[in-house]
Design a protein around this motif. Structure first.
Motif, PDB file in Angstrom:
ATOM      1  N   ASP A  59       0.863  -1.165   0.000  1.00  0.00           N
ATOM      2  CA  ASP A  59       0.000   0.000   0.000  1.00  0.00           C
ATOM      3  C   ASP A  59       0.908   1.225   0.000  1.00  0.00           C
ATOM      4  O   ASP A  59       1.926   1.252   0.694  1.00  0.00           O
ATOM      5  CB  ASP A  59      -0.871  -0.040   1.266  1.00  0.00           C
ATOM      6  CG  ASP A  59      -1.770   1.159   1.434  1.00  0.00           C
ATOM      7  OD1 ASP A  59      -1.859   2.009   0.529  1.00  0.00           O
ATOM      8  OD2 ASP A  59      -2.402   1.252   2.502  1.00  0.00           O
ATOM      9  N   GLU A  60       0.548   2.238  -0.768  1.00  0.00           N
ATOM     10  CA  GLU A  60       1.359   3.445  -0.841  1.00  0.00           C
ATOM     11  C   GLU A  60       1.561   4.073   0.543  1.00  0.00           C
ATOM     12  O   GLU A  60       2.596   4.668   0.822  1.00  0.00           O
ATOM     13  CB  GLU A  60       0.707   4.467  -1.785  1.00  0.00           C
ATOM     14  CG  GLU A  60       1.536   5.711  -1.987  1.00  0.00           C
ATOM     15  CD  GLU A  60       0.920   6.645  -3.006  1.00  0.00           C
ATOM     16  OE1 GLU A  60       1.671   7.141  -3.859  1.00  0.00           O
ATOM     17  OE2 GLU A  60      -0.299   6.877  -2.938  1.00  0.00           O
TER      18      GLU A  60
ATOM     19  N   ARG B   9       3.593   2.476  -9.730  1.00  0.00           N
ATOM     20  CA  ARG B   9       2.344   2.527  -8.982  1.00  0.00           C
ATOM     21  C   ARG B   9       1.219   1.932  -9.816  1.00  0.00           C
ATOM     22  O   ARG B   9       1.201   2.074 -11.032  1.00  0.00           O
ATOM     23  CB  ARG B   9       2.000   3.967  -8.628  1.00  0.00           C
ATOM     24  CG  ARG B   9       2.889   4.502  -7.540  1.00  0.00           C
ATOM     25  CD  ARG B   9       2.771   6.008  -7.376  1.00  0.00           C
ATOM     26  NE  ARG B   9       3.231   6.422  -6.065  1.00  0.00           N
ATOM     27  CZ  ARG B   9       4.479   6.328  -5.646  1.00  0.00           C
ATOM     28  NH1 ARG B   9       5.403   5.815  -6.433  1.00  0.00           N
ATOM     29  NH2 ARG B   9       4.820   6.723  -4.438  1.00  0.00           N
TER      30      ARG B   9
ATOM     31  N   PRO C 115      -3.061   1.865  -9.669  1.00  0.00           N
ATOM     32  CA  PRO C 115      -4.289   2.268  -8.967  1.00  0.00           C
ATOM     33  C   PRO C 115      -5.091   1.034  -8.565  1.00  0.00           C
ATOM     34  O   PRO C 115      -5.206   0.086  -9.340  1.00  0.00           O
ATOM     35  CB  PRO C 115      -5.034   3.110 -10.000  1.00  0.00           C
ATOM     36  CG  PRO C 115      -4.402   2.829 -11.311  1.00  0.00           C
ATOM     37  CD  PRO C 115      -3.059   2.241 -11.071  1.00  0.00           C
TER      38      PRO C 115
ATOM     39  N   LEU D 256      10.974   5.594  -3.049  1.00  0.00           N
ATOM     40  CA  LEU D 256       9.548   5.296  -3.233  1.00  0.00           C
ATOM     41  C   LEU D 256       8.791   6.284  -4.120  1.00  0.00           C
ATOM     42  O   LEU D 256       7.908   5.857  -4.869  1.00  0.00           O
ATOM     43  CB  LEU D 256       8.858   5.139  -1.885  1.00  0.00           C
ATOM     44  CG  LEU D 256       9.224   3.860  -1.131  1.00  0.00           C
ATOM     45  CD1 LEU D 256       8.425   3.744   0.159  1.00  0.00           C
ATOM     46  CD2 LEU D 256       9.039   2.632  -1.981  1.00  0.00           C
TER      47      LEU D 256
ATOM     48  N   SER E 264       1.764  -4.834   3.444  1.00  0.00           N
ATOM     49  CA  SER E 264       2.776  -5.095   2.425  1.00  0.00           C
ATOM     50  C   SER E 264       3.289  -6.521   2.516  1.00  0.00           C
ATOM     51  O   SER E 264       3.148  -7.185   3.544  1.00  0.00           O
ATOM     52  CB  SER E 264       3.942  -4.105   2.571  1.00  0.00           C
ATOM     53  OG  SER E 264       4.423  -4.073   3.894  1.00  0.00           O
TER      54      SER E 264
ATOM     55  N   THR F 164      -3.597   3.227  -4.002  1.00  0.00           N
ATOM     56  CA  THR F 164      -2.421   2.998  -4.833  1.00  0.00           C
ATOM     57  C   THR F 164      -1.565   1.890  -4.250  1.00  0.00           C
ATOM     58  O   THR F 164      -1.303   1.851  -3.048  1.00  0.00           O
ATOM     59  CB  THR F 164      -1.585   4.287  -4.939  1.00  0.00           C
ATOM     60  OG1 THR F 164      -2.409   5.343  -5.430  1.00  0.00           O
ATOM     61  CG2 THR F 164      -0.397   4.112  -5.860  1.00  0.00           C
ATOM     62  N   LEU F 165      -1.107   1.012  -5.122  1.00  0.00           N
ATOM     63  CA  LEU F 165      -0.196  -0.062  -4.769  1.00  0.00           C
ATOM     64  C   LEU F 165       1.170   0.286  -5.354  1.00  0.00           C
ATOM     65  O   LEU F 165       1.255   0.770  -6.489  1.00  0.00           O
ATOM     66  CB  LEU F 165      -0.716  -1.362  -5.386  1.00  0.00           C
ATOM     67  CG  LEU F 165      -0.218  -2.669  -4.835  1.00  0.00           C
ATOM     68  CD1 LEU F 165      -0.653  -2.849  -3.390  1.00  0.00           C
ATOM     69  CD2 LEU F 165      -0.754  -3.804  -5.692  1.00  0.00           C
ATOM     70  N   ILE F 166       2.231   0.051  -4.588  1.00  0.00           N
ATOM     71  CA  ILE F 166       3.601   0.307  -5.048  1.00  0.00           C
ATOM     72  C   ILE F 166       4.322  -1.030  -5.161  1.00  0.00           C
ATOM     73  O   ILE F 166       4.160  -1.900  -4.308  1.00  0.00           O
ATOM     74  CB  ILE F 166       4.356   1.218  -4.062  1.00  0.00           C
ATOM     75  CG1 ILE F 166       3.745   2.614  -4.036  1.00  0.00           C
ATOM     76  CG2 ILE F 166       5.836   1.294  -4.407  1.00  0.00           C
ATOM     77  CD1 ILE F 166       4.390   3.530  -3.017  1.00  0.00           C
TER      78      ILE F 166
ATOM     79  N   SER G 270      -4.887   3.142   0.997  1.00  0.00           N
ATOM     80  CA  SER G 270      -4.891   4.202  -0.009  1.00  0.00           C
ATOM     81  C   SER G 270      -5.534   3.648  -1.275  1.00  0.00           C
ATOM     82  O   SER G 270      -6.103   2.574  -1.258  1.00  0.00           O
ATOM     83  CB  SER G 270      -3.453   4.661  -0.283  1.00  0.00           C
ATOM     84  OG  SER G 270      -2.744   3.648  -0.969  1.00  0.00           O
TER      85      SER G 270
END
Length: 160
Positions: free
Chosen positions: A22-23, A106, A108, A101, A48, A91-93, A89
């Motif tokens: 997760d962002e 990223r 959505p 980071l 994560s 957004t996934l990183i 959030s």
């Protein structure tokens, strides 16, 4: 049925790992890498997951986001694990553990709880110096309730 979101990446797996998170996550994996998690090449926190890699180099990663659990195609993979993460959030990183980071790829994604299936291939394909190899990592995510880590296909190591 809608097609899954698909992204192909080359991630620097410094310290033999990369993250899907997760962002908003800021989790420490220092104590998450136990003997068991090292063996399954997967350490998990609430927001994560850290995926262990065969090489300490840039590795190919494909991530897909599905509306429901994808078909099980475990035969062609060296190892398959599943875990759950929560996304707060939108957004996934996907990043190496030493990546900056703000520059990380990223994706959505709707907030919620997701199942993450990690499929590993080419784990035994490394050159003698460990620099070259055909290792490959596939991440599949879909909305699902929280569940325990599951080894769906254990790695079998050939005897010398």
């Amino acid at each position: 049925m809608t097609e899954p979101t698909l992204i192909e990446l080359a991630i620097f797996a410094d310290y033999f790992q990369f993250y899907v998170q997760d962002e908003a996550a800021n989790e420490d994996f220092g104590e998450k890498w136990t003997d068991e998690s090292v063996e399954r090449q997967l350490a998990v926190a609430e927001f994560s997951a850290a995926i262990g890699t065969a090489r300490n180099m840039t590795v190919p990663v494909v991530l897909s986001v599905h509306a429901e659990a994808p078909a099980e195609d475990f035969a062609e993979w060296d190892m398959v694990n599943e875990c759950s993460i929560s996304v707060r959030s939108d957004t996934l990183i996907i990043a190496g553990c030493t990546d900056h980071l703000p520059n990380a790829p990223r994706v959505p994604i709707a907030p919620g709880t997701y199942r993450v299936r990690v499929s590993y291939s080419g784990l035994d394909s490394l050159s003698e110096d460990g620099v070259e190899g055909d290792d490959f990592y596939r991440l599949q995510l879909w909305p699902a309730p929280l569940a325990e880590i599951a080894v769906r296909k254990a790695r079998t190591v050939a005897a010398d």
